[in-house]
Design a protein around this motif. Structure first.
Motif, short mmCIF file in Angstrom:
data_model
loop_
_atom_site.label_atom_id
_atom_site.label_comp_id
_atom_site.label_asym_id
_atom_site.label_seq_id
_atom_site.Cartn_x
_atom_site.Cartn_y
_atom_site.Cartn_z
N ARG A 179 -3.40 4.03 -10.51
CA ARG A 179 -4.96 3.56 -10.82
C ARG A 179 -5.72 4.72 -11.86
NH1 ARG A 179 -5.29 1.75 -5.58
NH2 ARG A 179 -5.27 -0.32 -5.27
N GLU A 220 0.91 -1.27 0.06
CA GLU A 220 0.08 0.10 0.07
C GLU A 220 0.76 1.23 0.01
OE1 GLU A 220 -3.33 0.54 -0.31
OE2 GLU A 220 -3.15 -1.68 -0.71
N LYS A 270 1.27 4.02 -5.45
CA LYS A 270 0.49 2.90 -5.79
C LYS A 270 -0.87 3.42 -6.06
CE LYS A 270 -1.83 -1.37 -4.31
NZ LYS A 270 -1.69 -2.67 -3.19
N SER A 271 -1.37 4.16 -5.20
CA SER A 271 -2.81 4.93 -5.56
C SER A 271 -2.69 5.51 -7.05
CB SER A 271 -3.20 5.68 -4.46
OG SER A 271 -2.51 6.89 -4.25
#
Length: 547
Positions: free
Chosen positions: A475, A412, A471-472
């Protein structure tokens, strides 16, 4: 044509010894499984011959000239590999003799890198004996070309015979034989500056235009009908003899003036060929980039898990080992190579570098050919995914899926780091639409935010870049953001092309021609990709510009 390189201000000083360095390349090192050495030549095989004899031959290089260095090539490379290996052992690396041997071995590798663009790496053979490796293969002097063997000997001379050659008058017959002119000039310059010093001289017998130009006309003597004459006041005659008359001079002048066009044509032709995969090498600035990033990510964690995306021949694994991070056990390294594209010899070299990390499990378990294998039950996520010179080779149509696959394996708080050479030295065609290299502004458009991209490293010339993405953020890629990123690439390439074309003719160089070709290809490749991803303005972009 005789060319001397005397040091100015020493007309009345005569060296005390004259040494002739001749290229007698008749020594054979037969290194088959049951070696049969040419005993008359005096070469030794460090794997099979007595260690005392090998050490004695290496030590003899403090004097002796070219032939002595030639006889010891195999033993000398082995000795350097042994010093590098001993410095990696936790029980011996802090010993003063081992440290001194390591410094000496690294100094030799620098000379070797400058002359041959290779470095010695220590590896264990099937009998767990330390051997020297270059270019991912066990070193065998019989596999070197004549020119490479000459350069290996030059490296030994430059490294080991400094004191013996100090102040000498060195005579060299046609040093350009077997050697590229650029390498030959660098070797001679190092010999003059670093070895024989201001009281020594180099005398060359040569027909090489580049070598004569390097020496300067004031240092040239020429032979005409059996007599030796000073060439500095007979410039026209000397040049015409070397060039084959007036017509030859005109052709050479035209060839040199076309350097920019030649560079453009070469790069454009390369851009129709598939990409090559680079082997690791010491002092590679991009490898240093990767090590710096790996050492700074997850410093609060006991074990940082790293995935080398499209690892190729394992440059990152080799760099981590060379930097000494492997011994500290602060990371676990995985290499991903897509089974559809990886070649057998690339996978073998990558496995060899992974093996040298000496991780807890068998080295084969750290090589994966599918990211899906890293997402099973109990699989630990990655803290860092590294894409080095990879994104530009991935078809634009696969970008979105690729980033989502990376999301599946990242922790995360994990990061993707994208490293690129913004001005590649060689053209390539990784897929039908060609390569697309994204800079910081283009990446910001791709991930839909100025804050989405963190610059970790930029070279002063802005060539080698490294950007981190959370990571976020991975997307956030959409077909629309891909179109906007491609639009940024096109605008940047168009501006660079305009600036290059404003340069005056006499200031256009080979490097400028290569840069021109790169941005022309980049513009065309981005335009081809834009056919499927039309550019649409990002919501809020107008307000950002007005602000």
């Amino acid at each position: 044509m005789e060319s001397g390189l005397p040091e100015a201000g020493h007309e009345g000083s005569y060296p005390t010894k004259a040494i002739s360095l001749k290229y007698n390349l008749n020594i054979t090192y037969n290194v088959k499984r049951n070696p049969i050495l040419n005993s008359t030549a005096g070469g030794l095989n460090p794997i099979t011959d007595a260690p005392y004899e090998v050490d004695k031959l290496v030590a003899a290089n403090k004097s002796g000239g070219f032939d002595e260095a030639l006889r010891s090539v195999y033993s000398y490379f082995f000795d350097v590999a042994r010093a590098l290996h001993e410095a990696e052992h936790p029980r011996s690396r802090d010993l003063e003799p081992v440290k001194q041997a390591l410094d000496d071995a690294r100094a030799f590798n620098k000379v070797l890198q400058a002359l041959l663009s290779v470095e010695i790496e220590p590896v264990l053979n099937e009998n767990r004996r330390v051997i020297a490796q270059i270019r991912g293969r066990p070193f065998n002097p019989d596999e070197l070309s004549r020119g490479e063997l000459v350069l290996a000997v030059w490296a030994i001379i430059l490294h080991r015979q400094r004191e013996w050659l100090r102040g000498a008058c060195i005579l060299i017959d046609e040093p350009e034989n077997h050697l590229h002119p650029d390498v030959c000039i660098r070797a001679l310059a190092a010999l003059q500056k670093d070895i024989i010093g201001p009281d020594g001289q180099i005398w060359l017998a040569t027909h090489s235009i580049p070598l004569i130009a390097h020496a300067g006309m004031e240092s040239v003597y020429f032979v005409d009908n059996g007599t030796i004459d000073y060439g500095g006041n007979k410039l026209e005659k000397v040049i015409e003899r070397l060039m084959g008359g007036t017509e030859g001079r005109a052709k050479l002048r035209a060839f040199i003036s076309d350097a920019e066009e030649i560079a453009f044509d070469v790069f454009a032709a390369q851009s129709l060929l598939p990409p090559s995969v680079a082997s690791p090498r010491r002092d590679d600035p991009q490898q240093k980039q990767m090590v710096g990033i790996a050492s700074n990510v997850g410093v609060h964690k006991e074990n940082v898990r790293i995935l080398d995306f499209a690892a190729g021949r394992g440059r990152l694994a080799a760099a981590l080992k060379q930097a000494g991070l492997a011994a500290e056990r602060k990371f676990t390294y995985y290499a991903f190579n897509d089974a559809r594209f990886a070649r057998k010899e690339e996978l073998q070299e990558c496995l060899q570098h992974v093996r040298q990390l000496e991780q807890l499990r068998p080295p084969e378990t750290y090589l994966v050919d599918s990211l899906y294998k890293l997402t099973g039950p109990g699989a630990e996520p990655m803290d860092l995914v590294v894409m080095c010179n990879v994104l530009h080779e991935i078809p634009v149509d696969d970008w979105q899926r690729c980033f989502l696959d990376i999301v599946d394996v990242l922790a995360e708080d994990g990061k993707l780091v994208i490293l690129e050479d913004q001005l590649p030295p060689v053209g390539e065609l990784p897929h039908a639409n060609g390569y697309v290299i994204l800079d910081e502004l283009a990446l910001q458009e791709l991930f839909r935010s100025k804050d989405a991209v963190t610059a970790l490293h930029k070279e002063p010339d802005a060539r080698l870049t490294a950007f981190a993405i959370n990571k976020s953020t991975l997307r956030q890629v959409t077909p629309e953001s891909i179109g906007r990123a491609l639009g940024k690439v096109m605008r940047r390439a168009r501006e660079e092309i305009r600036l290059i074309r404003e340069v005056r003719g006499e200031e256009r160089t080979y490097q400028l021609g290569r840069k021109h070709a790169h941005f022309t290809m980049l513009y065309a490749n981005a335009q081809l990709a834009m056919e499927k991803y039309p550019e649409r303005e990002r919501p809020g972009a107008g307000e950002e510009r007005r602000a």
